[in-house]
Design a protein around this motif. Structure first.
Motif, PDB file in Angstrom:
ATOM      1  N   GLY A  47       0.805  -1.207   0.000  1.00  0.00           N
ATOM      2  CA  GLY A  47       0.000   0.000   0.000  1.00  0.00           C
ATOM      3  C   GLY A  47       0.842   1.263   0.000  1.00  0.00           C
ATOM      4  N   ALA A  96       1.592   8.102   9.549  1.00  0.00           N
ATOM      5  CA  ALA A  96       0.656   7.918   8.434  1.00  0.00           C
ATOM      6  C   ALA A  96      -0.659   8.624   8.723  1.00  0.00           C
ATOM      7  CB  ALA A  96       0.414   6.444   8.185  1.00  0.00           C
ATOM      8  N   ASP A 100       5.864   5.360   1.531  1.00  0.00           N
ATOM      9  CA  ASP A 100       5.538   6.612   2.202  1.00  0.00           C
ATOM     10  C   ASP A 100       5.571   7.763   1.207  1.00  0.00           C
ATOM     11  OD1 ASP A 100       5.265   5.528   4.752  1.00  0.00           O
ATOM     12  OD2 ASP A 100       7.409   5.728   5.188  1.00  0.00           O
ATOM     13  N   THR A 118      -3.811   5.706   4.426  1.00  0.00           N
ATOM     14  CA  THR A 118      -3.133   4.627   3.700  1.00  0.00           C
ATOM     15  C   THR A 118      -4.089   3.992   2.708  1.00  0.00           C
ATOM     16  OG1 THR A 118      -1.727   4.144   5.634  1.00  0.00           O
ATOM     17  CG2 THR A 118      -1.849   2.468   3.901  1.00  0.00           C
ATOM     18  N   CYS A 132     -10.381   6.896   3.051  1.00  0.00           N
ATOM     19  CA  CYS A 132      -9.870   5.580   3.449  1.00  0.00           C
ATOM     20  C   CYS A 132     -10.706   4.982   4.582  1.00  0.00           C
ATOM     21  CB  CYS A 132      -8.405   5.689   3.869  1.00  0.00           C
ATOM     22  SG  CYS A 132      -7.283   6.029   2.505  1.00  0.00           S
ATOM     23  N   ILE A 153       5.440  -0.496   3.230  1.00  0.00           N
ATOM     24  CA  ILE A 153       4.459   0.474   2.748  1.00  0.00           C
ATOM     25  C   ILE A 153       5.200   1.659   2.125  1.00  0.00           C
ATOM     26  CG2 ILE A 153       2.685   2.138   3.450  1.00  0.00           C
ATOM     27  CD1 ILE A 153       1.576  -0.597   3.578  1.00  0.00           C
ATOM     28  N   ALA A 186       1.144   5.092   1.932  1.00  0.00           N
ATOM     29  CA  ALA A 186       0.743   5.930   3.059  1.00  0.00           C
ATOM     30  C   ALA A 186       1.125   7.376   2.800  1.00  0.00           C
ATOM     31  CB  ALA A 186       1.416   5.441   4.342  1.00  0.00           C
TER      32      ALA A 186
END
Length: 411
Positions: free
Chosen positions: A78, A88, A205, A91, A383, A203, A80
């Motif tokens: 994913g 975060a 960023d 996300t 989200c 993840i 973020a």
């Protein structure tokens, strides 16, 4: 795509990245003699992370290479959006349902070098690869094209295909002098590798910086992390910096982001020891024709859609599939093959290039702190309501629209 052809063509492909070997894959299966020439002294199996989407996944599947690609995928579940402390704020996860549309990160994320190695491995036994050499110029004749190489030698071929990227030399030789093939969005990007540290997760960023700037961090293995600096800027200096020596490029990017905060100091410090550094202006290649006589263009050389389309690599793989398919279908009639290549592929290219909207890009690169906060809050709410996931799963099409790969013999 194997076929008993009426004429075996001698085909020279300029460029040994992704599109060139993909062309060789299909053309050799059509019975042609293919030479891939690459100006770098060895296989250029480097670069940052790329992805496959939509029709690009279908193209790799038809090559029988999807499982090999799966075995080399980067674990990036994913994306973020983080604040200056790295926390975060929102996300968006990848869509791994196998249905609908890929999100900001694809289910098929892979390092460019790994994809290049896969394609080379699948073609090296049937294709002649020549490294450390390039096509300096060429002469066209009614029945052949004569290539003049950087080492002073020449060669005669039935067809020359320029798969030599966004800055294609082959394309430059085909277009009128002074013609600008680029459609710009006034966005620039640089990327490189730094050592991975404990806080670097799988993840991706994304950190927004006032002034229309953005930093992305993504980690592709246990020891390395990729860094991307992106900015909005319309200036002659920004457009010219990508052709400057690497040291000047690094100085330019360090100065533009010196006040950005977060992990910027770490990232700038890591520039000098990175195994590579790449700086580019985000642009699309838009030209009226992808061929002239016995010379054709493929991939980014013909129709670069830009990284923000999400379809750059997929576009190259699809374009190679169609160009080779039309050549294999009409090997004795080059004009017909090249005309059909453009007729079949142009709607797909128009679709993926049309996905890039400068206004949408600017929303993701706000100019001030208030706009950044508003973006993060809106994304966090979306989200929380699972909107990105629902939109992705319920979409009937990925970024290439409803265009379908044509059927060629044994493909």
């Amino acid at each position: 795509m194997t076929n008993k052809i009426a004429k075996r063509l001698r085909i020279l492909v300029a460029g040994g990245g992704v599109t060139g070997p993909a062309l060789a894959f299909w053309l050799t299966r059509g019975g042609h003699a293919v030479t891939v020439i690459e100006r770098f002294p060895a296989l250029r199996a480097s670069g940052a992370q790329v992805d496959l989407r939509g029709q690009g996944i279908n193209a790799v599947t038809r090559m029988g290479l999807l499982e090999e690609v799966r075995s080399r995928l980067v674990d990036e579940p994913g994306v973020a959006f983080v604040d200056s402390r790295g926390k975060a704020k929102a996300t968006i996860m990848a869509n791994t349902s196998g249905k609908g549309r890929q999100t900001l990160t694809s289910e098929y994320e892979i390092m460019r070098g790994d994809l290049v190695r896969i394609l080379h491995e699948s073609t090296k036994d049937d294709t002649e690869y020549v490294f450390g050499k390039s096509v300096d110029s060429f002469d066209q004749h009614s029945d052949k094209v004569t290539a003049h190489f950087s080492d002073g030698t020449t060669g005669e071929y039935d067809l020359l295909i320029g798969a030599d990227g966004q800055g294609s030399r082959t394309r430059r030789a085909l277009l009128p002098e002074g013609f600008d093939p680029y459609w710009r969005v006034d966005i620039h990007m640089a990327y490189w590798f730094v050592p991975r540290i404990a806080s670097d997760t799988n993840i991706r960023d994304t950190y927004m910086v006032p002034g229309g700037r953005q930093i992305m961090r993504r980690s592709h293995n246990a020891t390395e992390t990729q860094v991307y600096f992106v900015m909005r800027e319309e200036s002659a200096e920004a457009s010219a910096i990508h052709r400057a020596p690497i040291e000047q490029q690094q100085k330019f990017w360090a100065e533009r982001f010196s006040d950005a905060g977060w992990q910027t100091e770490r990232f700038i410090e890591g520039m000098k020891d990175s195994p590579f550094f790449y700086s580019q202006e985000i642009a699309q290649v838009r030209i009226d024709s992808w061929s002239k006589g016995r010379v054709a263009l493929a991939g980014d050389a013909a129709h670069c859609a830009s990284p923000y389309s999400g379809m750059g690599i997929s576009g190259g793989l699809v374009g190679a599939y169609v160009l080779a398919g039309e050549i294999n279908r009409s090997p004795g009639n080059t004009p017909t093959a090249l005309a059909n290549y453009e007729r079949v592929l142009r709607p797909f290219v128009d679709e993926i290039q049309g996905q890039v909207n400068p206004r949408t890009l600017r929303i993701g690169m706000p100019l001030n702190k208030h706009a950044i906060t508003a973006f993060q809050n809106a994304t966090a709410l979306a989200c929380f309501l699972h909107i990105p996931d629902l939109v992705a799963r319920m979409s009937k099409e990925d970024r290439g629209g409803d265009w379908q790969l044509p059927a060629y013999i044994d493909a």
